[in-house]
Every structure is written in C-alpha cells, then in structure tokens.
Design an enzyme around this catalytic site. Sequence first.
Site, PDB file in Angstrom:
ATOM      1  N   HIS A  82      40.389  -0.677  11.624  1.00 29.15           N
ATOM      2  CA  HIS A  82      39.608   0.535  11.342  1.00 29.15           C
ATOM      3  C   HIS A  82      40.524   1.735  11.080  1.00 29.15           C
ATOM      4  O   HIS A  82      40.253   2.540  10.194  1.00 29.15           O
ATOM      5  CB  HIS A  82      38.631   0.836  12.484  1.00 29.15           C
ATOM      6  CG  HIS A  82      37.663  -0.282  12.734  1.00 29.15           C
ATOM      7  ND1 HIS A  82      36.913  -0.366  13.870  1.00 29.15           N
ATOM      8  CD2 HIS A  82      37.334  -1.371  11.984  1.00 29.15           C
ATOM      9  CE1 HIS A  82      36.157  -1.458  13.823  1.00 29.15           C
ATOM     10  NE2 HIS A  82      36.406  -2.090  12.683  1.00 29.15           N
ATOM     11  N   HIS A 245      30.150  -2.060   6.888  1.00 27.36           N
ATOM     12  CA  HIS A 245      31.243  -2.246   7.842  1.00 27.36           C
ATOM     13  C   HIS A 245      32.178  -3.375   7.396  1.00 27.36           C
ATOM     14  O   HIS A 245      33.391  -3.311   7.602  1.00 27.36           O
ATOM     15  CB  HIS A 245      30.754  -2.507   9.269  1.00 27.36           C
ATOM     16  CG  HIS A 245      31.903  -2.512  10.228  1.00 27.36           C
ATOM     17  ND1 HIS A 245      32.469  -1.349  10.703  1.00 27.36           N
ATOM     18  CD2 HIS A 245      32.660  -3.525  10.707  1.00 27.36           C
ATOM     19  CE1 HIS A 245      33.517  -1.655  11.445  1.00 27.36           C
ATOM     20  NE2 HIS A 245      33.660  -2.967  11.473  1.00 27.36           N
ATOM     21  N   ASP A 249      36.140  -2.986   6.954  1.00 29.26           N
ATOM     22  CA  ASP A 249      37.129  -3.932   7.483  1.00 29.26           C
ATOM     23  C   ASP A 249      38.036  -4.469   6.370  1.00 29.26           C
ATOM     24  O   ASP A 249      39.250  -4.578   6.542  1.00 29.26           O
ATOM     25  CB  ASP A 249      36.421  -5.138   8.125  1.00 29.26           C
ATOM     26  CG  ASP A 249      36.001  -4.874   9.567  1.00 29.26           C
ATOM     27  OD1 ASP A 249      36.496  -3.923  10.197  1.00 29.26           O
ATOM     28  OD2 ASP A 249      35.162  -5.659  10.075  1.00 29.26           O
ATOM     29  N   HIS A 272      38.257 -11.230   8.795  1.00 28.60           N
ATOM     30  CA  HIS A 272      39.683 -10.898   8.925  1.00 28.60           C
ATOM     31  C   HIS A 272      40.583 -12.073   8.552  1.00 28.60           C
ATOM     32  O   HIS A 272      41.591 -11.903   7.880  1.00 28.60           O
ATOM     33  CB  HIS A 272      39.998 -10.457  10.350  1.00 28.60           C
ATOM     34  CG  HIS A 272      39.198  -9.273  10.795  1.00 28.60           C
ATOM     35  ND1 HIS A 272      39.168  -8.098  10.082  1.00 28.60           N
ATOM     36  CD2 HIS A 272      38.389  -9.085  11.857  1.00 28.60           C
ATOM     37  CE1 HIS A 272      38.377  -7.233  10.708  1.00 28.60           C
ATOM     38  NE2 HIS A 272      37.884  -7.816  11.789  1.00 28.60           N
TER      39      HIS A 272
HETATM   40 ZN   LIG Z   1      35.502  -3.872  12.031  1.00 29.27          ZN
END
Ligand SMILES: [Zn+2]
EC number: 3.5.1.108
Length: 311
Positions: A82, A245, A249, A272
Amino acid sequence: MVKQRTLKSITRAVGVGIHSGQKVELTLRPAPPDTGIVFRRVDLSQPVDIPVRADTVCDTRMATTVSPGGDPNGPKVQTIEHLLSACAGLGLDNVVVDISADEVPILDGSAASFVYLLQSAGIELQDAPKKFLRVKKPVEVRQGEGKRLMWAKLEPLHGYTLSFQIEFDNPAVSATGQQYVFDMGSGQYKREIARARTFGMASDIDLMRSRGLTLGGSMDNAIVVDDYKVLNAEGLRYDDEFVKHKILDAIGDMQVIGHPLLAAYTSFKGGHALNNKLLRALLADPEAYELVSFDDERAAPAGFAELAPAW
Ligand SMILES: [Zn+2]
C-alpha cells in the site's frame, strides 16, 4: 526532461501491522537520484537496508514482503504494497523508509493515509531523468484451471493502464462492480484508487487469527464481509471498492520493479503472488523490456510529466 522525484522533507507515521499486530514507527526520508525505495530496519542492533526490487521479494502469501537478496530467513519488511502504491501514485522514485519493526503499518487499510503523509512532506523534482520500464512484448503468467484459473499479463503501451477483474462467490462482493480499468496518466489515483481498503471474509479472519495471522486487522482498517453483506457500519467508500483495492495492490506490486511501467497490465483474479511471478517473467526476458527516459516532456505519455494534483 521528465525528472525523478523524492520527498521535500522528512515525515513520520505510527500504526500497527495488520498481520503481526505490532506497533511500528515509520520515518520517510528524501533520497538521492537512483536510490529507489529502500526500507531500513532501524530496530536491529545493526540497521539493515532492504532495497525494494523484484528479486528482493521473498514472500507473497498474505502480502508482499521483502528481505535483503530475497532471503526468506533474512530480516524482512512485510505488507509493503500500500505504501508502494502511494509512492507510485505520486510518481515518487527515491525514498528511504526507516522502520522500527518487520511490517509496514496498515493505517486505514488503504493508500490514502500514505498519500496524505507523502504529500504533506512535499514532493521535489530531482535533476536526473526518470527511468521508465517500457514493456516491448506481451508477457503472461497463468495459474490453476477451471474455476481456480487466474492470469495476469503485460502488453506494450505508450502509457500505463491497469485492468482488473475479480470473481468472488459472495453476494456482498458480487453485488459491486467486478471489473475496473484505471489509467495512471489520468491524475485520478488519489480520487479513484487510493481510498479503496483491503477486505476479508469474517470466516477467514477467525481462521487466520487462530493461526496467529491478521492480528492487527479490524473494521478500522479493512472491509469485513460475511456470507451476505458488508459488516462495516459505514459501508463502502466506492461502489466498486473491492476491485479498486486489487488495482491499488497491483500498482504497489508492480512498483517493486523500481520504475513506473509503460505497459497495459491486465489481471483476472490475480494477487500478490501472481503479480510477482509476472514481474519475474518479464525481467527474465531481456528482449521483453527496456529502460527509457524522456528528455522532451512532450514525448512522454500524457499525464506523466506533471506532478499529481493535490486532493
Ligand atoms: Zn492490499
């Protein structure tokens, strides 16, 4: 010339890590050209510098984590995405981040507090050309099959866009927008992306807590949904906050490369781990990318030479 950027002054933040629940202090400092983003673990007997690069990412299971040389047993900093997203949103190239524990504070679960912090420190243009990483040919990574299929790809573009699609088997999420495309040159990062919070399922949170994870998580720093609805009393900040969001990310995860991309990023249900796999696949092929800078600002993609507008 499109120039590199750093902070004008030192700024500080205090908070808790969402996974560790530990209190942590950050001091963000200006840094010379070509430093990149470097974390400095100041709580260790000898401070350790951890430069953020694709090859220093050592864990992507819950969050993006870096360590020197990507050594999984080395000193770490987790949940960097973030803060990195905020740096990318403001076009910051060079910042040294002193950190007093192994996790970046979650603050309100979005990038908005970091944007506010970085902007109040001020942004300084440096006398060095900003280096963009231009994607020259498509790179794609895939994982899983059928309902579990996810993929992410980068394609050449004179600009930087991110397109994300999510698919959650949950009415509270699927009632919201599941797909979003964002243009980094639009100057709308702070308005459209930065405020989107991280999210979790109430049932997963109980399970993770029992395993000692998400100890700092609460409705103050995450959207929590049960099987039917959003549990936070204040509701959502955007109609499509979940997918936004995921874009927030992805912007942070792509920024570990140390340069803004010139590419179209597209992801279907990625996260991720897949983002890091995509970067590694890109960097593994020297034919797939090159570093470029712009002596003439007019040659840069629209919106990339200007400083991002204030709130
Ligand atoms: Zn996040």
